[in-house]
Scaffold this motif. Structure first.
Motif, PDB file in Angstrom:
ATOM      1  N   THR B 747      33.697  39.417  32.992  1.00  0.00           N
ATOM      2  CA  THR B 747      34.910  39.791  33.701  1.00  0.00           C
ATOM      3  C   THR B 747      35.002  38.995  34.990  1.00  0.00           C
ATOM      4  OG1 THR B 747      34.738  42.018  32.833  1.00  0.00           O
ATOM      5  CG2 THR B 747      36.118  41.737  34.771  1.00  0.00           C
ATOM      6  N   THR B 748      36.197  38.530  35.277  1.00  0.00           N
ATOM      7  CA  THR B 748      36.409  37.909  36.585  1.00  0.00           C
ATOM      8  C   THR B 748      37.562  38.623  37.255  1.00  0.00           C
ATOM      9  OG1 THR B 748      38.003  36.325  35.755  1.00  0.00           O
ATOM     10  CG2 THR B 748      35.721  35.611  35.786  1.00  0.00           C
ATOM     11  N   GLY B 840      31.467  34.315  15.800  1.00  0.00           N
ATOM     12  CA  GLY B 840      32.419  33.209  15.930  1.00  0.00           C
ATOM     13  C   GLY B 840      33.696  33.547  16.683  1.00  0.00           C
ATOM     14  N   PHE B 841      33.841  34.802  17.051  1.00  0.00           N
ATOM     15  CA  PHE B 841      35.107  35.217  17.650  1.00  0.00           C
ATOM     16  C   PHE B 841      35.042  35.181  19.167  1.00  0.00           C
ATOM     17  CE2 PHE B 841      35.240  37.134  13.469  1.00  0.00           C
ATOM     18  CZ  PHE B 841      36.551  36.911  13.086  1.00  0.00           C
ATOM     19  N   ASP B 842      36.144  34.834  19.759  1.00  0.00           N
ATOM     20  CA  ASP B 842      36.224  34.986  21.199  1.00  0.00           C
ATOM     21  C   ASP B 842      37.624  35.420  21.593  1.00  0.00           C
ATOM     22  OD1 ASP B 842      37.813  32.400  21.981  1.00  0.00           O
ATOM     23  OD2 ASP B 842      36.205  31.719  20.638  1.00  0.00           O
ATOM     24  N   LEU B 843      37.682  36.193  22.644  1.00  0.00           N
ATOM     25  CA  LEU B 843      38.956  36.698  23.137  1.00  0.00           C
ATOM     26  C   LEU B 843      38.968  36.549  24.647  1.00  0.00           C
ATOM     27  CD1 LEU B 843      41.634  38.321  22.775  1.00  0.00           C
ATOM     28  CD2 LEU B 843      40.277  40.388  23.120  1.00  0.00           C
ATOM     29  N   ASP B 844      40.022  35.934  25.137  1.00  0.00           N
ATOM     30  CA  ASP B 844      40.142  35.753  26.578  1.00  0.00           C
ATOM     31  C   ASP B 844      41.479  36.309  27.025  1.00  0.00           C
ATOM     32  OD1 ASP B 844      38.798  34.032  28.887  1.00  0.00           O
ATOM     33  OD2 ASP B 844      40.976  33.880  29.058  1.00  0.00           O
ATOM     34  N   VAL B 845      41.418  37.226  27.976  1.00  0.00           N
ATOM     35  CA  VAL B 845      42.652  37.833  28.475  1.00  0.00           C
ATOM     36  C   VAL B 845      42.683  37.640  29.984  1.00  0.00           C
ATOM     37  CG1 VAL B 845      44.004  39.946  28.652  1.00  0.00           C
ATOM     38  CG2 VAL B 845      42.525  39.578  26.667  1.00  0.00           C
ATOM     39  N   GLN B 846      43.697  36.927  30.449  1.00  0.00           N
ATOM     40  CA  GLN B 846      43.787  36.648  31.878  1.00  0.00           C
ATOM     41  C   GLN B 846      45.062  37.271  32.424  1.00  0.00           C
ATOM     42  OE1 GLN B 846      41.402  34.821  33.574  1.00  0.00           O
ATOM     43  NE2 GLN B 846      42.492  35.257  35.476  1.00  0.00           N
ATOM     44  N   CYS B 847      44.897  38.134  33.405  1.00  0.00           N
ATOM     45  CA  CYS B 847      46.064  38.776  34.000  1.00  0.00           C
ATOM     46  C   CYS B 847      46.281  38.235  35.403  1.00  0.00           C
ATOM     47  CB  CYS B 847      45.872  40.281  34.078  1.00  0.00           C
ATOM     48  SG  CYS B 847      45.486  40.989  32.484  1.00  0.00           S
ATOM     49  N   THR B 918      47.733  35.015  30.287  1.00  0.00           N
ATOM     50  CA  THR B 918      47.334  34.251  29.098  1.00  0.00           C
ATOM     51  C   THR B 918      46.368  35.076  28.255  1.00  0.00           C
ATOM     52  OG1 THR B 918      45.451  33.230  30.225  1.00  0.00           O
ATOM     53  CG2 THR B 918      47.513  32.014  30.273  1.00  0.00           C
ATOM     54  N   VAL B 919      46.509  34.927  26.975  1.00  0.00           N
ATOM     55  CA  VAL B 919      45.593  35.583  26.038  1.00  0.00           C
ATOM     56  C   VAL B 919      45.235  34.557  24.971  1.00  0.00           C
ATOM     57  CG1 VAL B 919      45.343  37.407  24.317  1.00  0.00           C
ATOM     58  CG2 VAL B 919      46.683  37.827  26.367  1.00  0.00           C
ATOM     59  N   THR B 920      43.976  34.443  24.673  1.00  0.00           N
ATOM     60  CA  THR B 920      43.579  33.565  23.577  1.00  0.00           C
ATOM     61  C   THR B 920      42.584  34.304  22.689  1.00  0.00           C
ATOM     62  OG1 THR B 920      43.755  31.682  25.055  1.00  0.00           O
ATOM     63  CG2 THR B 920      42.648  31.298  22.975  1.00  0.00           C
ATOM     64  N   LEU B 921      42.889  34.351  21.431  1.00  0.00           N
ATOM     65  CA  LEU B 921      41.960  34.918  20.461  1.00  0.00           C
ATOM     66  C   LEU B 921      41.597  33.793  19.506  1.00  0.00           C
ATOM     67  CD1 LEU B 921      40.550  37.309  19.049  1.00  0.00           C
ATOM     68  CD2 LEU B 921      42.677  37.687  17.796  1.00  0.00           C
ATOM     69  N   ALA B 944      48.736  33.147  23.883  1.00  0.00           N
ATOM     70  CA  ALA B 944      50.026  33.547  24.438  1.00  0.00           C
ATOM     71  C   ALA B 944      50.040  33.291  25.933  1.00  0.00           C
ATOM     72  CB  ALA B 944      50.269  35.030  24.168  1.00  0.00           C
ATOM     73  N   VAL B 945      51.189  32.904  26.426  1.00  0.00           N
ATOM     74  CA  VAL B 945      51.399  32.767  27.861  1.00  0.00           C
ATOM     75  C   VAL B 945      52.502  33.757  28.253  1.00  0.00           C
ATOM     76  CG1 VAL B 945      52.260  31.219  29.670  1.00  0.00           C
ATOM     77  CG2 VAL B 945      50.669  30.355  27.962  1.00  0.00           C
ATOM     78  N   ASN B 946      52.282  34.461  29.358  1.00  0.00           N
ATOM     79  CA  ASN B 946      53.242  35.466  29.851  1.00  0.00           C
ATOM     80  C   ASN B 946      53.519  36.536  28.789  1.00  0.00           C
ATOM     81  OD1 ASN B 946      53.459  33.999  32.208  1.00  0.00           O
ATOM     82  ND2 ASN B 946      55.326  32.941  31.563  1.00  0.00           N
ATOM     83  N   LEU B 947      52.443  37.040  28.201  1.00  0.00           N
ATOM     84  CA  LEU B 947      52.611  37.964  27.084  1.00  0.00           C
ATOM     85  C   LEU B 947      53.345  39.232  27.494  1.00  0.00           C
ATOM     86  CD1 LEU B 947      51.946  38.489  24.119  1.00  0.00           C
ATOM     87  CD2 LEU B 947      49.856  39.606  24.865  1.00  0.00           C
TER      88      LEU B 947
END
Lengths: 466, 991
Positions: B747-748, B840-847, B918-921, B944-947
């Motif tokens: 987490t950041t 193998g999975f990664d998920l990045d969610v940036q608010c 941004t969200v990346t799965l 996604a950008v600006n989800l």
């Protein structure tokens, strides 16, 4: 050995770097190319002449004769003559008399007029560069003329009107007769002179201009008759009919001007024999084609204009004889809004007549009528010159009201309306339904001193009502 | 220069010869994690010049002098490892990534440093963090990720200028944009197109080429860029190759976009209800009144047009790219080609971009290295008019819903509308295209003169050729009556050279000194040629060669130069006490000859507390560093000739004339900012928790100010050094590794503030335009909102009310008092991100969030004025006052009556928002499954950008800043297009 070569190579490098640096140092001296520094701009008589041309170019600014000196005067007196139906709020404030001190068109008029007055003062301070005496007198006359007429426009818009029965000691505008060349001069805070003082300065400038200007100017700038015509306007504004009369008569008798055969002649053509001052425009150099320019706001034909921002109300059309060529040739129904519009302003590149001979006939008629004289011609004869040119039968008698009506119909949409209302002590209307009556000396018929100017200059007092 | 290098080459021969007495060490370097060989690892003798790089199988050979004591293995992203040679002949090494954060290499001005040794405040964003995202332009990657960097994208138009503010707003008149440097070259970041709103030439840069972005925030970091550092500096480093097998990467993504949010407007039935009532209240017969307006005849029909929807289209984006990188010990390269195509969410808006890049580095021998970064791009931007133009698609909302889009009489787009039906701008061959060709390229050479002394010389050029081409058909508002054409060529050439020495030496047992000294020279030149014409025979003829009248033509040229010398020294004692100092001496053509040069010093200090004995063995505290800096930076971003009094040509018809256009202050000089910064960096529990906190205080003096003059002297404004302002604030960021192992979760979080205050303007007040409410005056923040305070509606009669001086209410606008009615600056802003990976999975969610900033809807007096004029209204206007006792803040509807229409706080709203930025799965296909296909790695992802956006703002998107008006008017909305929400799916394949 190794050390030796090392230090030598470093020395070579430092030498190369030093050379590079030295050559760079000179590169910090860069002169502007799009514009010229002031100390190099005015060095010869030709340069001063270019500055005189600049005085006229600025008159074509949309804030001056290019648009606003005309449009604002029409909209301020727009009730039953020139109705603002466009979206711009600044002209709407003028039409409805709801001006605020942050109206940007008002501020720009103030700023551009004083910018031009400053250049007029610069020209006057550089006349020593001109050796040819005729050329020198012409340039001096041009600068005094511009300085005079712009103070006249400023005092008419920004101060309470001249009252022939009063003392006229209310605040007028700032009188500016010195050029600005330094930072300190540019920051000087001047205060407003009285209305009477400003009129005195205008009269003095125009009288000097008449003395200096030639009979004709080759570059279609002012000549002595132009200055006389403006002085006649000034006197008329002050109800000094006896002084306006000889000027108008002199111009008609001796100026060599002639009405064009038709009412639209002076507008459709450039530099006709009818105009005493005409702002020169062409397709490249004009006051604007999209957000400024007379045709932009007045026109709604042939795709010119913003869809008919200035409508002519039915009440104005009803004043005219159906056969009047000023109706049949100069008023039309807009192609986008179906409303009446003036045909005087139809193309962004057309010239802008500022003062025409027809006005002088009507000035002579009005003065003669008021003074009970017949200098040059009778009022009836003078009115008929204008009246019959509009394709109408000769009148057999005229009253003062007839003369004033003829004047209103002839000079409509040429920037005289509110000033005539004020000098004739008439009234105009405003408000959301245009039913509020504003008498000739109402505070709301005077422009506010622009907010930015009050902020920048604590010596200025705001007009009453703002 | 060539001779210089050949000379150095000869020198090197001697050097090699002198170390003939040595022994050869061999070995292999592997990754601690999986034992795989690591190619490209630098192997050096500690404190010496000799070194080599491991081959593709991780092996190396190195001649070591008998006296050589220690080998140092270093590799980007891994901890350095030191091994004592002793009598060993074979030395194998395993490199680990234990303390990644601290050994991270950070790019600084004219060099690099390890994060541990930094004494300045620098935010960094790496390629990894922004991979797989369909960013409209690379700078947006900093939004919510870099503390201290506030980004507002301005509008949803593609390729348009955005606002980047680092640590507040430090100037009133000069630019507040940071200096942007790509691979050592200051680049053109200002507008290059002459059409519509300000464009962003940085949109031509391929985000995929970027390895890292460092934001230099405090004086210690930025002052080395002296006169242009007050707004912060963004250093962009592009990717370079790594020795080893050539890696080929192919990637493709595609997706769809739509507006994040839309406003809500009256439909025809609601419109009729409101306006019938408004007309009745004003005693106006609407059926009669309608005949005065274009399209008023439709009032008697039954159309119901949703004009606001016509401003939008379904947007999409695709990108294809192919990159290769690799090389051997002596030569490495990175090669990338990509094509990106974006169809914007606004009708007619499109941008496509083709990029190519070759970065190459070559070691001539142990001591001399040369390289080049070469990039080429072409960007086509089908542009839209700015917010204030009737042709801005968002202005379609002003057209009443009872007027149809298609004219039933002609079957074509309706021209009988209250306002211009700007859909006409997209038909009949009308076209507004900006084509930008750009090359940002540089070459460099470095030489190790002594083991501890290196010299680098680099020369770069940023070449921008921007071509505007516009045709507006005779059917359009601006093309009437017979067609309009415009063409402009803007060429911006920016040449830059940096030449500097780097000194790096470990002295005695405890002393480390690093120093940089050199010079830099930059010259910029902008040429613009433009032609405008009218009168086209038909819409088939769209080039100016067919126009009947040339209505305008011009050429202009402007130059500027900077000449600078710089020096920086960093001293380290016992690896725990850090001292830094730098100075730059800058000269610019922009200032008068007396005031042309300025010196910009900075000092800094750091204390790595965790290296002290009392913490050295602490299990809880893995890193603790305190640092502080103070220094001076400048700002020179004003026009090129502002110090002079100038005359320009001003023609009178066809007669030439001149006119004074500017009054200058001959002593005009730098705007200077003194910045103090104190920061604490920490790491706990083996760096499972890391972060930093900074406090800064920026005091700007001698503002480059467009000081308003009394207009009666002929000039409105003079640019002079006058006034002062301050920016103070906090920045904090924290990163936690919540779960490590198979399931990883990190987490950041970061949060920043700035408090801006103008402290001196010599009593002056600067206001925006007449419809704007921003102002600048002493004791207040930049652009604070000032005007009448709206107090709602008189329950008794439906009049709009305003606040008077004594706090009461009045329905007389002119009797109301002018007061502070808002602040467009945020209380705080920041970001919050989570990264998960499992197998193998990664998920990045940036608010990302912004809190406490006010927005002013400048179009409110057209669109939210209870039916005062015929513009379609926002739906909230239905809530108008109707009868005594009604409690509402919408006054009684009165046509033309100006009931609550004057500018006031009525349209000031809270602009705070929280956004899932941004969200990346992603899923990395397991190696066994793909190795048969000879594929190294394969990844598929959705991003996604600006989800999602949460805000109380009632307009479109809250991230906005109209650029059509005064620069001091921030936080103003004027038919400003919203941001796009973009969702893409992509695949990356590595061979």
């Amino acid at each position: 050995m190794i050390k030796h070569i090392r230090s030598r190579s470093i020395a070579v490098f430092i030498a190369v770097a030093a050379l590079h640096v030295m050559s760079c140092n000179k590169k910090l001296d860069i002169a502007p190319q799009n514009s010229i520094p002031a100390d190099q701009a005015l060095l010869t008589a030709d340069d001063v002449n270019a500055a005189v041309n600049g005085l006229y170019a600025k008159l074509d600014d949309p804030s001056l004769y290019g648009t606003d000196l005309n449009l604002d005067a029409e909209l301020m007196g727009g009730y039953q003559q020139a109705a603002w139906t466009g979206t711009f709020t600044q002209p709407r404030q003028m039409y409805r008399k709801t001006l605020t001190d942050d109206n940007s068109r008002v501020a720009n008029l103030w700023l551009e007029a004083y910018a031009d007055i400053n250049l007029a003062n610069v020209v006057l301070s550089k006349l020593n560069l001109v050796t040819d005496s005729a050329q020198k007198a012409n340039m001096e006359g041009q600068a005094l003329f511009i300085r005079g007429i712009l103070h006249f426009e400023l005092v008419r818009f920004f101060a309470l009107p001249w009252d022939p029965t009063g003392t006229n000691t209310k605040p007028g505008v700032v009188i500016q007769t010195k050029p600005t060349s330094t930072e300190a001069e540019a920051e000087a805070k001047s205060s407003r002179s009285t209305v009477a003082e400003v009129y005195k300065q205008i009269e003095s400038d125009l009288k000097s201009a008449i003395a200096k200007l030639p009979e004709r100017d080759a570059s279609k700038r002012a000549n002595r008759y132009t200055a006389m015509a403006f002085l006649a306007r000034v006197y008329l504004q002050q109800s000094r009919f006896a002084e306006a009369l000889p000027l108008a008569d002199d111009i008609i008798q001796n100026g060599g001007f002639q009405l064009t055969p038709t009412v639209d002649g002076a507008f459709l053509n450039k530099n006709t024999s009818e105009t005493l001052l005409e702002i020169q425009q062409n397709d490249q150099n004009n006051a604007g084609a999209s957000n400024d320019g007379l045709s932009t706001f007045y026109a709604d034909r042939n795709g010119i204009g913003r869809g008919g921002d200035v409508d002519i109300p039915q009440a104005f059309v009803d004043l005219m004889d159906p056969a009047d060529a000023r109706l049949t040739l100069l008023i039309y129904e807009g192609e986008t809004d179906g409303q009446y519009h003036t045909g005087k302003w139809f193309d962004p590149g057309q010239n802008i007549p500022v003062i025409r001979l027809a006005e002088l006939y009507l000035v002579r008629a009005e003065c003669n009528e008021r003074l009970g004289s017949a200098v040059g011609a009778t009022p009836l004869e003078d009115v008929n010159v204008v009246h019959t040119r509009a394709g109408l039968p000769e009148l057999i008698a005229v009253t003062l009201d007839d003369i004033l009506l003829e004047r209103r119909l002839e000079l409509a949409f040429e920037g005289l309306r509110i000033h005539d209302i004020k000098r004739l002590k008439q009234s105009t209307n405003g408000g959301s339904d245009m039913t509020t009556v504003y008498p000739w000396n109402a505070d709301k018929l005077v422009f506010p001193i622009p907010e930015r100017e009050i902020n920048a200059n604590s010596s200025l007092v705001q007009n009453p009502g703002y | 220069m060539t001779r210089f290098y050949s000379l150095m080459g000869i020198l090197l021969l001697f050097c090699t010869f002198s170390f003939a007495q040595s022994k050869q060490i061999t070995g292999k370097v592997t990754d601690q994690k999986d034992g795989s060989p690591l190619p490209g690892v630098t192997v050096k003798i500690k404190n010496g010049a000799l070194g080599t790089v491991t081959a593709s199988d991780g092996t190396y050979k190195l001649d070591v002098p008998e006296k050589g004591t220690t080998l140092v293995f270093s590799f980007v992203g891994y901890d350095d490892k030191e091994v004592i040679v002793g009598s060993q002949q074979v030395i194998n090494a395993e490199l680990g990534t234990g303390n990644k954060e601290l050994s991270e290499v950070v790019v600084v001005g004219y060099g690099t440093q390890t994060r541990r040794n930094l004494t300045g405040s620098i935010s960094k964003v790496t390629a990894k963090e922004i991979a797989d995202l369909p960013l409209p332009t690379f700078e947006t990657a900093l939004q919510g990720r870099a503390p201290g960097v506030f980004i507002n994208s301005g509008s949803g138009r593609l390729g348009e200028a955005l606002n980047i503010r680092i640590r507040g707003i430090s100037s009133v008149t000069a630019s507040n944009d940071p200096l942007i440097i790509i691979d050592g070259i200051p680049v053109v970041s200002q507008t290059a197109s002459n059409l519509g709103a300000k464009d962003n030439p940085l949109a031509s840069i391929n985000p995929d080429d970027i390895a890292s972005m460092e934001v230099l925030k405090d004086a210690a970091a930025a002052a080395i860029y002296g006169a242009r550092a007050s707004n912060g500096v963004i250093l962009v480093t592009t990717k370079s190759g790594k020795a080893g097998r050539t890696k080929i990467n192919a990637s493709v993504f595609g997706g769809l976009s739509e507006p994040t949010r839309k406003g809500t407007w009256l439909n025809a039935q609601e419109y009729r209800e409101l306006f019938n009532e408004a007309a009745k209240n004003s005693d106006i017969d609407l059926n009669d009144e309608m005949q005065y307006y274009p399209g008023g005849e439709f009032w008697k029909d039954n159309y119901d047009e949703n004009w606001s929807d016509h401003a939008f289209q379904h947007g999409n984006v695709q990108q294809y790219s192919l990159s290769m990188s690799g090389g051997n010990e002596r030569t490495t390269f990175y090669l990338n080609g990509s094509y990106n195509n974006q169809k914007g969410i606004l009708i007619g808006n499109r941008l496509n971009r083709a990029n190519g890049r070759l970065n190459i580095d070559h070691s001539i021998n142990d001591k001399i290295k040369v390289g080049a970064n070469i990039s080429l791009s072409k960007t086509n931007n089908y542009r839209l008019p700015d917010d204030n133009a009737f042709s801005n698609p968002l202005q379609l909302v002003a057209i009443p819903p009872f007027q149809p889009k298609i004219d039933p009489l002609t079957g074509k787009l309706n021209t009988r509308t209250l306002y211009y039906n700007n859909l006409l701008n997209l038909e009949n061959n009308s076209n507004t295209l900006n084509t930008l060709y750009r090359s940002i390229s540089s070459i460099y050479g470095t030489i190790d003169i002594l083991p501890y002394l290196n010299f680098r010389s680099e020369v770069g050029i940023d070449y921008v050729n921007s071509q505007d081409d516009q045709y507006l058909s005779k059917e359009t508002q601006d093309g009437a009556p017979d067609g309009y054409g415009y063409n402009a060529q803007t060429t911006i050439v920016n040449y830059n050279t940096n030449n500097y020495f780097t000194f790096k030496k470990h002295m005695g047992e405890f002393h480390d000194l690093e120093a940089v000294a050199g010079m830099s020279y930059q010259s910029g030149k902008t040429n613009v040629t433009s032609v405008e014409g009218r009168g086209f025979p038909s819409n088939q003829f769209v080039k100016l060669t067919s126009s009947a009248k040339i209505t305008s033509g011009a050429t202009t040229v402007e130059d500027y130069t900077f000449l600078s010398y710089f020096l920086r020294a960093n001293y380290r004692f016992k690896d725990k006490y850090l001292l830094g100092a730098s100075i730059r001496y800058d000269g610019s053509s922009r200032f008068g000859s007396n005031t042309r040069y300025g010196a910009f010093p900075a000092v800094s200090a750091g204390w790595i507390i965790s290296q002290e004995e009392f913490l050295h063995d602490s299990k809880a505290v893995s890193n603790l560093k305190l640092r502080a800096s103070y220094g001076l930076t400048g700002n020179a971003e004003i026009g090129n000739f502002k110090s002079r009094t100038l005359y320009s040509g001003l023609p009178y018809g066809s007669i030439s004339g001149i006119f004074p256009t500017q009054i200058g202050s001959p002593d005009l000089s730098w705007e200077s900012t003194r910045q103090a910064d104190i920061g604490l960096e920490f790491g706990f529990l083996k760096d499972r928790i890391t972060g930093e906190v900074d406090y800064f205080s920026k005091n700007t003096r001698d503002l480059l100010l467009d000081f308003p003059l009394p207009g009666t002297n002929g000039f409105n404004v003079i640019t002079k050094n006058l006034g002062a302002l301050t920016n103070k604030g906090w920045e904090a960021s924290i990163t936690t590794q919540n779960l490590v192992g198979k399931f990883q979760w990190s987490t950041t979080f970061n949060i920043s503030t700035y408090r801006n205050k103008v402290t001196n303007l010599n009593g002056a007040t600067i206001s925006g335009g007449s419809d704007e409410i921003s102002r600048i005056s002493e004791g207040r923040p930049f652009g604070y909102f000032y005007g009448k305070k709206y107090m709602g509606v008189d329950e008794a009669n439906g009049d709009a009310l305003y606040m008077t001086k004594d706090g009461k209410t009045t329905n007389d606008y002119s009797a109301a008092v002018d007061t502070v009615i808002g602040n467009p600056n945020p209380d705080f802003y920041g970001g919050f991100g989570n990264h998960f990976s499992y197998k193998g999975f990664d998920l990045d969610v940036q608010c990302q969030f912004v809190k406490g900033n006010d927005l002013y809807n400048m179009a409110g007096h057209f669109q939210s004025v209870n039916g005062d004029y015929f513009d379609n209204q926002t739906r909230d206007q239905l809530n108008r006052w109707q009868k005594p006792g009604d409690k509402t803040d919408v006054p009684q509807a009165r046509l033309y009556a100006g009931n609550g229409t004057s500018k006031s706080s009525r349209w000031v709203q809270d602009g705070s928002y929280f956004r899932v930025k941004t969200v990346t799965l992603g899923y990395n296909i397991p190696k066994p499954a793909i190795s048969r296909l000879k594929i190294d790695n394969a990844r598929i992802y959705v991003s996604a950008v600006n989800l999602f956006t949460a805000t109380k703002y009632k307009g479109y998107d809250p991230e906005l800043n109209t650029a059509s008006f005064s620069t001091i008017s921030i936080g103003h909305d004027f038919y400003t297009p919203p941001q796009a929400r973009t969702i893409t799916i992509g695949i990356n394949i590595g061979l």
